[in-house]
Enzyme design. Structure first.
Site, PDB file in Angstrom:
ATOM      1  N   ASN A   1       0.894  -1.162   0.000  1.00 38.22           N
ATOM      2  CA  ASN A   1       0.000   0.000   0.000  1.00 38.22           C
ATOM      3  C   ASN A   1       0.933   1.212   0.000  1.00 38.22           C
ATOM      4  O   ASN A   1       1.527   1.530   1.016  1.00 38.22           O
ATOM      5  CB  ASN A   1      -0.863  -0.065   1.254  1.00 38.22           C
ATOM      6  CG  ASN A   1      -1.973   0.958   1.343  1.00 38.22           C
ATOM      7  OD1 ASN A   1      -2.533   1.145   2.411  1.00 38.22           O
ATOM      8  ND2 ASN A   1      -2.319   1.631   0.258  1.00 38.22           N
TER       9      ASN A   1
ATOM     10  N   ASN B   1      -6.235  11.068  -1.759  1.00 37.65           N
ATOM     11  CA  ASN B   1      -6.330   9.880  -2.592  1.00 37.65           C
ATOM     12  C   ASN B   1      -5.710  10.161  -3.958  1.00 37.65           C
ATOM     13  O   ASN B   1      -5.413  11.312  -4.299  1.00 37.65           O
ATOM     14  CB  ASN B   1      -7.795   9.458  -2.754  1.00 37.65           C
ATOM     15  CG  ASN B   1      -8.420   9.060  -1.438  1.00 37.65           C
ATOM     16  OD1 ASN B   1      -7.854   8.278  -0.686  1.00 37.65           O
ATOM     17  ND2 ASN B   1      -9.601   9.607  -1.157  1.00 37.65           N
TER      18      ASN B   1
ATOM     19  N   CYS C   1      -5.631   7.349   7.011  1.00 34.35           N
ATOM     20  CA  CYS C   1      -4.942   6.322   6.232  1.00 34.35           C
ATOM     21  C   CYS C   1      -4.012   5.588   7.194  1.00 34.35           C
ATOM     22  O   CYS C   1      -2.963   6.101   7.568  1.00 34.35           O
ATOM     23  CB  CYS C   1      -4.156   6.937   5.078  1.00 34.35           C
ATOM     24  SG  CYS C   1      -3.318   5.703   4.061  1.00 34.35           S
ATOM     25  N   GLY C   2      -4.431   4.412   7.613  1.00 29.25           N
ATOM     26  CA  GLY C   2      -3.709   3.709   8.665  1.00 29.25           C
ATOM     27  C   GLY C   2      -2.295   3.310   8.304  1.00 29.25           C
ATOM     28  O   GLY C   2      -1.363   3.503   9.097  1.00 29.25           O
ATOM     29  N   ASN C   3      -2.101   2.741   7.118  1.00 24.22           N
ATOM     30  CA  ASN C   3      -0.759   2.302   6.746  1.00 24.22           C
ATOM     31  C   ASN C   3       0.187   3.487   6.540  1.00 24.22           C
ATOM     32  O   ASN C   3       1.365   3.417   6.901  1.00 24.22           O
ATOM     33  CB  ASN C   3      -0.802   1.433   5.487  1.00 24.22           C
ATOM     34  CG  ASN C   3      -1.226   0.011   5.788  1.00 24.22           C
ATOM     35  OD1 ASN C   3      -0.979  -0.516   6.864  1.00 24.22           O
ATOM     36  ND2 ASN C   3      -1.887  -0.625   4.828  1.00 24.22           N
TER      37      ASN C   3
ATOM     38  N   ASN D   1     -15.040   2.872   1.118  1.00 28.97           N
ATOM     39  CA  ASN D   1     -14.074   1.818   0.862  1.00 28.97           C
ATOM     40  C   ASN D   1     -14.829   0.492   0.893  1.00 28.97           C
ATOM     41  O   ASN D   1     -15.766   0.323   1.683  1.00 28.97           O
ATOM     42  CB  ASN D   1     -12.984   1.819   1.938  1.00 28.97           C
ATOM     43  CG  ASN D   1     -12.197   3.113   1.941  1.00 28.97           C
ATOM     44  OD1 ASN D   1     -11.358   3.360   1.091  1.00 28.97           O
ATOM     45  ND2 ASN D   1     -12.483   3.972   2.920  1.00 28.97           N
TER      46      ASN D   1
ATOM     47  N   SER E   1      -6.963   1.069   7.429  1.00 28.78           N
ATOM     48  CA  SER E   1      -8.291   1.359   7.978  1.00 28.78           C
ATOM     49  C   SER E   1      -9.302   0.301   7.540  1.00 28.78           C
ATOM     50  O   SER E   1     -10.202  -0.065   8.295  1.00 28.78           O
ATOM     51  CB  SER E   1      -8.757   2.761   7.569  1.00 28.78           C
ATOM     52  OG  SER E   1      -8.889   2.883   6.179  1.00 28.78           O
TER      53      SER E   1
END
Length: 282
Positions: free
Chosen positions: A24, A75, A84-86, A194, A223
């Site tokens: 990602n 995005n 955006c977790g990663n 998503n 997420s």
């Protein structure tokens, strides 16, 4: 990497980092101590994998009065994302490596997220409590978020951004490109959503694929993994600690009283500088 305070340098050179979490991938620009110049137009141009750099999300690091830094996410289509977790894990690892600290606080639209070194090259971020009410996700009308009135009865979850999780027999048997594009814009999701498809591969062990709004199919999503773990637990498929296998690798998700904790690896691939010619062409 920081932009210079010199105005001319800010215009003529834009340093960036390329990072990823399980494939990602992100462009990260550190604008602490400098005027914020990234716009929707720049984000779209940078996200073009043929004419720009290419990314799933763009993360901008900015100053914050109380946290160690703040993050703004775009995005690939230039639209803003609340979380955006990663990418948060990637930036946290970068800042911890720079400072020698074992934890950092990062502010996003989701709130202040605590990130920590989990050992063995892994980084954990607390993504906060999941949002389970229809108006929190948000959905366009009142309903139970556990099983939506959509074919397949998916579960809706808010993690600062909206998620729609389908539990299926085999994620690899589904045409995710068509499935994801169709459901991203379902009228029940006024902010788009998503889309995740998941199936069980063992006790507290899930296989998941993801379509991210504004980007498309990605190899992983932090997420989305959190939302899928919460949905699986709510439906009684798993406990609150699960392993999720994504196209790009493995994440550990723990839904605790303090929030949803996501743990996994990160990678800092390379540093670069956008040329004056590229910036002038925008």
């Amino acid at each position: 990497m920081r932009l210079s305070m010199n105005t001319q340098a800010t215009i003529d050179a834009l340093p960036f980092m390329k990072m990823h979490g399980l494939g990602n991938d992100f462009v990260v620009i550190d604008q602490r101590g400098a005027p914020r110049i990234v716009s929707e137009c720049i984000a779209r141009a940078l996200g073009d994998r043929q004419r720009g750099v290419g990314f799933d999300q763009l993360a901008i690091i900015t100053d914050d009065d109380t946290a160690d830094a703040a993050l703004v996410f775009y995005n690939a289509d230039g639209s803003l994302s609340s979380t955006c977790g990663n990418a948060t894990r990637c930036v946290a690892r970068h800042l911890m490596d720079l400072s020698g600290a074992t934890s950092v606080l990062l502010r996003t639209e989701r709130g202040v997220l605590r990130c920590a070194d989990a050992g063995n090259g892994l980084t954990t971020v607390n993504m906060g409590a999941p949002l389970l009410g229809w108006d929190q996700v948000p959905l366009s009308e009142a309903m139970d978020t556990l099983e939506l009135p959509i074919d397949g009865a998916p579960t809706a979850t808010g993690m600062g951004n909206p998620h729609c999780t389908f539990f299926v027999d085999d994620v690899d048997a589904i045409d995710l490109a068509s499935f994801g594009a169709t459901h991203e814009c379902h009228p029940l999701f006024p902010e788009r959503t998503n889309v995740q498809i998941a199936h069980m591969i063992g006790e507290d062990h899930l296989r998941m694929r993801v379509w991210e709004r504004g980007t498309g199919i990605t190899l992983a999503s932090g997420s989305s993994s959190c939302a899928t773990a919460v949905a699986a637990a709510r439906r009684g498929l798993t406990g609150r600690s699960v392993t999720i296998e994504l196209d790009g690798g493995t994440l550990r998700i723990d839904w605790t009283a303090e929030g949803v904790l996501m743990t996994g690896p990160t990678a800092h691939v390379f540093d670069g500088v956008l040329t004056p010619a590229f910036l002038e062409s925008l």
